[in-house]
Design an enzyme around this catalytic site. Structure first.
Site, mmCIF file in Angstrom:
data_model
loop_
_atom_site.group_PDB
_atom_site.id
_atom_site.type_symbol
_atom_site.label_atom_id
_atom_site.label_comp_id
_atom_site.label_asym_id
_atom_site.label_seq_id
_atom_site.Cartn_x
_atom_site.Cartn_y
_atom_site.Cartn_z
ATOM 1 N N LYS A 1 0.843 -1.192 0.000
ATOM 2 C CA LYS A 1 0.000 0.000 0.000
ATOM 3 C C LYS A 1 0.883 1.249 0.000
ATOM 4 O O LYS A 1 1.811 1.361 0.814
ATOM 5 C CB LYS A 1 -0.914 0.012 1.232
ATOM 6 C CG LYS A 1 -1.938 -1.114 1.256
ATOM 7 C CD LYS A 1 -3.022 -0.916 0.218
ATOM 8 C CE LYS A 1 -4.154 -1.919 0.392
ATOM 9 N NZ LYS A 1 -5.241 -1.714 -0.570
ATOM 10 N N ASP B 1 -0.311 -0.732 -4.651
ATOM 11 C CA ASP B 1 -1.693 -0.246 -4.634
ATOM 12 C C ASP B 1 -1.742 1.131 -3.989
ATOM 13 O O ASP B 1 -1.492 1.273 -2.794
ATOM 14 C CB ASP B 1 -2.576 -1.221 -3.858
ATOM 15 C CG ASP B 1 -4.047 -0.829 -3.888
ATOM 16 O OD1 ASP B 1 -4.401 0.145 -4.575
ATOM 17 O OD2 ASP B 1 -4.848 -1.518 -3.226
ATOM 18 N N GLU C 1 -2.013 -0.798 -8.916
ATOM 19 C CA GLU C 1 -3.467 -0.791 -8.769
ATOM 20 C C GLU C 1 -3.958 0.615 -8.403
ATOM 21 O O GLU C 1 -3.405 1.268 -7.521
ATOM 22 C CB GLU C 1 -3.856 -1.802 -7.687
ATOM 23 C CG GLU C 1 -5.342 -2.041 -7.577
ATOM 24 C CD GLU C 1 -5.672 -3.095 -6.533
ATOM 25 O OE1 GLU C 1 -6.837 -3.147 -6.108
ATOM 26 O OE2 GLU C 1 -4.768 -3.860 -6.132
ATOM 27 N N ASP D 1 -9.468 -0.609 -9.508
ATOM 28 C CA ASP D 1 -10.262 -1.143 -8.408
ATOM 29 C C ASP D 1 -11.452 -0.217 -8.165
ATOM 30 O O ASP D 1 -12.559 -0.484 -8.602
ATOM 31 C CB ASP D 1 -9.401 -1.281 -7.150
ATOM 32 C CG ASP D 1 -10.184 -1.801 -5.951
ATOM 33 O OD1 ASP D 1 -11.387 -2.109 -6.097
ATOM 34 O OD2 ASP D 1 -9.613 -1.907 -4.846
ATOM 35 N N LYS E 1 -14.515 -7.463 -6.593
ATOM 36 C CA LYS E 1 -14.780 -7.876 -5.212
ATOM 37 C C LYS E 1 -16.264 -8.207 -5.087
ATOM 38 O O LYS E 1 -17.111 -7.414 -5.523
ATOM 39 C CB LYS E 1 -14.412 -6.753 -4.231
ATOM 40 C CG LYS E 1 -12.941 -6.367 -4.269
ATOM 41 C CD LYS E 1 -12.653 -5.166 -3.385
ATOM 42 C CE LYS E 1 -11.186 -4.761 -3.468
ATOM 43 N NZ LYS E 1 -10.910 -3.510 -2.729
#
Length: 337
Positions: free
Chosen positions: A155, A179, A205, A230, A252
């Site tokens: 992250k 991400d 991402e 995402d 998701k």
């Protein structure tokens, strides 16, 4: 008649989980149970304020759904269409109901979900393990502790992003995925990604805010790494809009509305020549197992939400040196612990 009830559950994170837009200590989820004769199906909602949901909205939805599920768990498409007519949006609540229906159908037919879908459990990918935002030194320590996982998701979205990647690469040869959770501007993203190239990053991402499709396209045209959407891709309708802006999407269950919607997204994404990742929120082994059954269809998995909590009330899918191992018991293959 199908009967439904729901109970909130607080999943406690092993360590605080920080991403570009905030920090999380506990995930407030909801466990949904649907009963059909002697069978009970389980589903999990992981509501996100980012998508306008909360425990309260999930419980309110389940109360509205009660008495509207009919008496045949096999007609899942009809049931979910009816729930869409009752209330729009609220994908995690609907995903939980649908998980429970699939769980029942698998139990009645005496097969695991992957077999019901015609999938080969040997074809599951390896899941990444997420390293939340912290100081570069602390993130490197967490990467060292995660040596059982050959893929790490890092992250970023801070002023120290390059230092973070340098510190982690110094201690591990794992595959690294980055991400940013919409934490960069397009110019920052291009600059940061170019600077990270020597550290062997697999893909990036959601570098920019969800609405900035032009920014995503600009980044994709100016960096050699794949860009995965995402937050910019929540439903099947989003895919044609973003197909020219990215190289892949992160699906998701709790974001798109459930297993059936995820399957539709997978097929539409393939038609647009996009790579596909199955991801998660912070979820117990119940929600993670439901998603894991679909992973033989995708390129990447980021199904580690259950690995980040200390009070998982279910057991189901397991991980063997990063590889997802599907349970071969009936339905979703989960049981309470």
């Amino acid at each position: 008649m199908l009967h439904i009830n729901a109970k909130p559950i607080d999943l406690k994170l092993t360590t605080p989980f920080r991403i570009a837009r905030g920090v999380q200590y506990t995930s407030h989820n909801v466990i949904v149970e649907v009963r059909y004769n002697e069978y009970t199906g389980y589903g999990e909602a992981a509501p996100s304020g980012y998508y306008g949901e909360s425990v309260e909205t999930v419980l309110a939805c389940v109360a509205m759904f009660a008495g509207n599920l009919g008496d045949d768990p096999f007609i899942i498409e009809d049931i979910m269409h009816n729930l869409d007519k009752i209330i729009r949006l609220h994908p995690s609540a609907k995903a939980a109901v649908e998980m429970a229906l699939y769980d029942i159908v698998g139990k009645v037919l005496n097969v695991p979900l992957y077999k019901l879908l015609g999938l080969n459990p040997a074809h599951t990918p390896h899941t990444s393990f997420t390293i939340g935002i912290d100081t570069p030194t602390e993130m490197a320590k967490k990467a060292l502790l995660a040596q059982d996982y050959p893929i790490l998701k890092i992250k970023v979205g801070t002023r120290h992003d390059l230092e973070i990647i340098q510190a982690i690469r110094d201690v591990t040869n794992a595959v690294l995925r980055v991400d940013a959770n919409a934490g960069w501007t397009p110019k920052e993203a291009i600059k940061n990604i170019q600077a990270m190239l020597p550290y062997n990053i697999e893909f990036v991402e959601q570098p920019t805010p969800a609405h900035d499709l032009a920014g995503l396209k600009l980044i994709r045209e100016n960096v050699p790494l794949p860009i995965i959407a995402d937050e910019s891709c929540a439903t099947v309708e989003d895919i044609p809009r973003i197909a020219e802006c990215v190289d892949g999407i992160n699906i998701k269950l709790t974001k798109c509305g459930g297993i059936s919607h995820a399957l539709k997204m997978i097929h539409v994404a393939r038609a647009h020549n996009l790579r596909i990742m199955l991801g998660c929120m912070i979820e117990s082994s119940l929600g993670i197992s439901a998603a894991a059954h679909l992973t033989p269809l995708v390129d990447y998995a980021d199904l580690d939400g259950n690995l980040l909590i200390e009070n998982d009330p279910f057991k189901g899918v397991t991980v063997d040196h990063g590889k997802l191992v599907l349970p071969d018991t009936l339905g979703l293959g989960v049981e309470r612990v």
